[in-house]
Design a protein around this motif. Structure first.
Motif, short mmCIF file in Angstrom:
data_model
loop_
_atom_site.label_atom_id
_atom_site.label_comp_id
_atom_site.label_asym_id
_atom_site.label_seq_id
_atom_site.Cartn_x
_atom_site.Cartn_y
_atom_site.Cartn_z
N SER A 131 0.85 -1.20 0.00
CA SER A 131 0.00 0.00 0.00
C SER A 131 0.88 1.24 0.00
CB SER A 131 -0.92 0.01 1.22
OG SER A 131 -1.68 1.20 1.25
N ILE A 132 0.65 2.10 -0.97
CA ILE A 132 1.41 3.34 -1.11
C ILE A 132 0.42 4.48 -1.15
CG2 ILE A 132 3.21 4.57 -2.41
CD1 ILE A 132 2.40 1.01 -3.40
N ALA A 133 0.26 5.17 -0.04
CA ALA A 133 -0.73 6.25 0.07
C ALA A 133 0.02 7.58 0.12
CB ALA A 133 -1.61 6.06 1.30
N TRP A 134 0.37 8.09 -1.04
CA TRP A 134 1.19 9.29 -1.15
C TRP A 134 0.42 10.43 -1.77
CZ3 TRP A 134 6.74 7.56 -3.10
CH2 TRP A 134 7.35 6.79 -2.10
N TRP A 135 1.03 11.60 -1.70
CA TRP A 135 0.44 12.79 -2.31
C TRP A 135 1.47 13.46 -3.22
CZ3 TRP A 135 -3.71 15.24 -3.70
CH2 TRP A 135 -3.66 16.59 -4.02
N ARG A 136 1.04 13.78 -4.43
CA ARG A 136 1.81 14.61 -5.34
C ARG A 136 0.89 15.71 -5.83
NH1 ARG A 136 5.18 12.34 -3.09
NH2 ARG A 136 6.92 11.11 -3.89
N SER A 137 1.34 16.94 -5.68
CA SER A 137 0.52 18.08 -6.06
C SER A 137 0.43 18.20 -7.57
CB SER A 137 1.13 19.37 -5.48
OG SER A 137 2.39 19.61 -6.09
N GLN A 138 -0.48 19.02 -8.04
CA GLN A 138 -0.57 19.27 -9.48
C GLN A 138 0.72 19.90 -9.99
OE1 GLN A 138 -3.19 18.35 -11.53
NE2 GLN A 138 -1.74 18.89 -13.16
N SER A 139 1.35 20.72 -9.16
CA SER A 139 2.60 21.37 -9.59
C SER A 139 3.71 20.35 -9.82
CB SER A 139 3.05 22.41 -8.56
OG SER A 139 3.33 21.79 -7.31
N TYR A 140 3.67 19.23 -9.12
CA TYR A 140 4.65 18.17 -9.35
C TYR A 140 4.52 17.65 -10.78
CZ TYR A 140 6.44 13.36 -9.31
OH TYR A 140 7.09 12.19 -9.63
N TYR A 141 3.31 17.36 -11.21
CA TYR A 141 3.11 16.86 -12.57
C TYR A 141 3.37 17.95 -13.61
CZ TYR A 141 1.22 12.60 -10.58
OH TYR A 141 1.08 11.41 -9.89
N ASP A 142 3.10 19.20 -13.26
CA ASP A 142 3.32 20.29 -14.20
C ASP A 142 4.79 20.68 -14.31
OD1 ASP A 142 0.61 20.38 -14.66
OD2 ASP A 142 0.25 22.08 -13.32
N GLY A 201 -0.27 12.96 2.22
CA GLY A 201 0.81 12.03 1.92
C GLY A 201 1.15 11.21 3.14
N LEU A 202 0.82 9.91 3.10
CA LEU A 202 1.09 9.05 4.24
C LEU A 202 2.32 8.20 3.96
CD1 LEU A 202 -2.06 9.84 4.30
CD2 LEU A 202 -2.23 8.05 6.00
N THR A 203 2.24 6.89 4.12
CA THR A 203 3.44 6.08 4.04
C THR A 203 3.27 4.95 3.04
OG1 THR A 203 2.68 4.63 5.83
CG2 THR A 203 4.04 6.52 6.45
N ALA A 204 4.39 4.34 2.71
CA ALA A 204 4.39 3.07 1.98
C ALA A 204 4.42 1.95 3.01
CB ALA A 204 5.60 2.99 1.06
N ARG A 205 3.56 0.95 2.84
CA ARG A 205 3.41 -0.08 3.86
C ARG A 205 3.36 -1.45 3.19
NH1 ARG A 205 1.66 0.41 9.25
NH2 ARG A 205 0.54 -1.40 10.11
N SER A 234 3.85 -13.31 10.66
CA SER A 234 3.54 -12.13 9.87
C SER A 234 4.56 -11.04 10.13
CB SER A 234 2.14 -11.59 10.21
OG SER A 234 1.12 -12.50 9.87
N ALA A 235 4.69 -10.12 9.17
CA ALA A 235 5.55 -8.96 9.34
C ALA A 235 4.91 -7.77 8.64
CB ALA A 235 6.94 -9.22 8.78
N VAL A 236 5.16 -6.58 9.19
CA VAL A 236 4.68 -5.34 8.59
C VAL A 236 5.82 -4.35 8.58
CG1 VAL A 236 3.04 -3.43 8.72
CG2 VAL A 236 2.32 -5.73 9.43
N ILE A 237 6.10 -3.79 7.40
CA ILE A 237 7.08 -2.72 7.24
C ILE A 237 6.32 -1.47 6.88
CG2 ILE A 237 9.06 -1.89 5.92
CD1 ILE A 237 9.78 -4.84 5.39
N ASP A 238 6.52 -0.41 7.64
CA ASP A 238 5.84 0.86 7.39
C ASP A 238 6.87 1.97 7.31
OD1 ASP A 238 3.52 2.53 7.10
OD2 ASP A 238 3.84 3.21 9.15
#
Length: 354
Positions: free
Chosen positions: A149-160, A238-242, A251-255
């Protein structure tokens, strides 16, 4: 080892710093970028020469290896040219944006008999190394499922900020191809051979891009294990990659690159007799783990693991062994992302073919 870096943008600067940080040290000898001022600025920082032509790097006898840090859709052409010139090659992820292009790199490597690695630096994180070793040793029993799970944020300015960003031709995809591919690579590294995917994608929070900013998918692995992929650059702020890895014995979880949960059963997991069944063993295994800046909201926030991958690359050359991240493994990860896109386009389950 004398390196030429092709591409002097954000990731080119990361590669230059990583090269200089390896021990024993390597040298940044040449910076290549189509924008002369950008090439000169990075070259001056590292005491290197600069050029606007990649052919300069391929033609020079004093260049041993080339690091390719250009837009993704240019990777294969540059890698093939470097290999045909007899150079070792480091390719920033992904290896390219199509499997056919990536296979050309594999053929060129075979012709040249040179070492190639594709950046997947999070394989070198202590948490990833520990969990992969536990998988290999069978400590989780039969693997049953995993989640990337990758819950990130990239603004419109990043793509522009660059015409190639968000394009099919040069970016190759969006939240999965550019950002999520790292965590997908870890999922495949842990769970084994991917067989089939079923997916949906959408562009929900950005404009003027040709690719997805949100994607979900399921993956079937050859072992029978099932995986879930969730990737987005539309999760403000923008959160984390998990990464989750689950088996019938642990079980294991990497965050955010840190091991936050680890349990491997020691008794009979079905009897309820294991007194440690609910014990999180993460702290005793890795102790206090330092936090690094998160790339969830900041595209420039990269870990120090690039240096570890460069060390592995140089050691592989010196000892005539494959690097940890081979061309074949990079193609396999790319094939998963491409299959996800194909499935989303057709609305049908799609085989992973590489």
């Amino acid at each position: 080892m004398r390196f030429a870096i092709i591409g002097a943008g954000v990731i080119g600067r990361t590669h230059a710093a990583a090269i200089r940080a390896v021990d024993p040290p390597a040298r940044v000898a040449l910076i290549v970028d189509a924008i002369p001022e950008r090439a000169r600025e990075l070259a001056d920082t590292h005491g290197a020469q600069h050029s606007v032509s990649a052919t300069d790097a391929f033609a020079r006898d004093d260049i041993d290896a080339v690091a390719i840090c250009t837009p993704s859709g240019e990777h294969a052409d540059l890698a093939v040219a470097a290999l045909d010139a007899g150079k070792h090659v480091v390719i920033e992820k992904p290896i390219d944006v199509t499997v056919d292009a990536a296979l050309r790199v594999a053929k060129a490597q075979e012709r040249a008999a040179r070492t190639v690695t594709v950046i997947s630096q999070h394989r070198f994180d202590p948490a990833s190394q520990l969990v992969h070793r536990a998988v290999r040793e069978g400590r989780f029993g039969r693997l049953t499922s995993g989640v990337a799970s990758i819950a990130w944020w990239r603004s419109q300015s990043y793509y522009d900020s660059g015409a190639w960003r968000g394009s099919r031709a040069l970016d190759g995809g969006g939240a999965l191809m550019n950002q999520g591919i790292h965590t997908i690579d870890l999922l495949v590294w842990m769970l084994g051979e991917p067989v089939e995917v079923y997916a949906r994608t959408a562009c929900l929070a950005h404009e003027r891009i040709e690719v997805e900013d949100t994607a979900v998918a399921t993956i079937q692995f050859a072992s029978g294990a099932l995986g879930v992929v969730h990737g987005t650059t539309a999760a403000y702020p923008g959160l984390t990659a998990r990464l989750h890895v689950h088996g019938d014995r642990g079980s294991a979880v990497i965050d955010d690159d840190r091991l936050v949960y680890f349990h491997a059963a020691t008794g009979d997991a079905n009897s309820g007799a294991d007194p440690d069944a609910a014990t999180n063993q993460a702290t005793q295994l890795l102790g206090e783990q330092k936090s690094a800046p998160s790339a969830g909201s900041d595209p420039a926030a990269l870990s120090e693991a690039h240096t570890d991958q460069y060390h592995d690359f140089l050691d592989a050359i010196a000892n005539h062994r494959p690097p940890l991240v081979t061309v074949h493994e990079a193609i396999r990860t790319l094939a998963v992302v491409r299959a996800i896109y194909d499935s989303a386009d057709t609305g049908q389950p799609t085989p992973v073919e590489c």
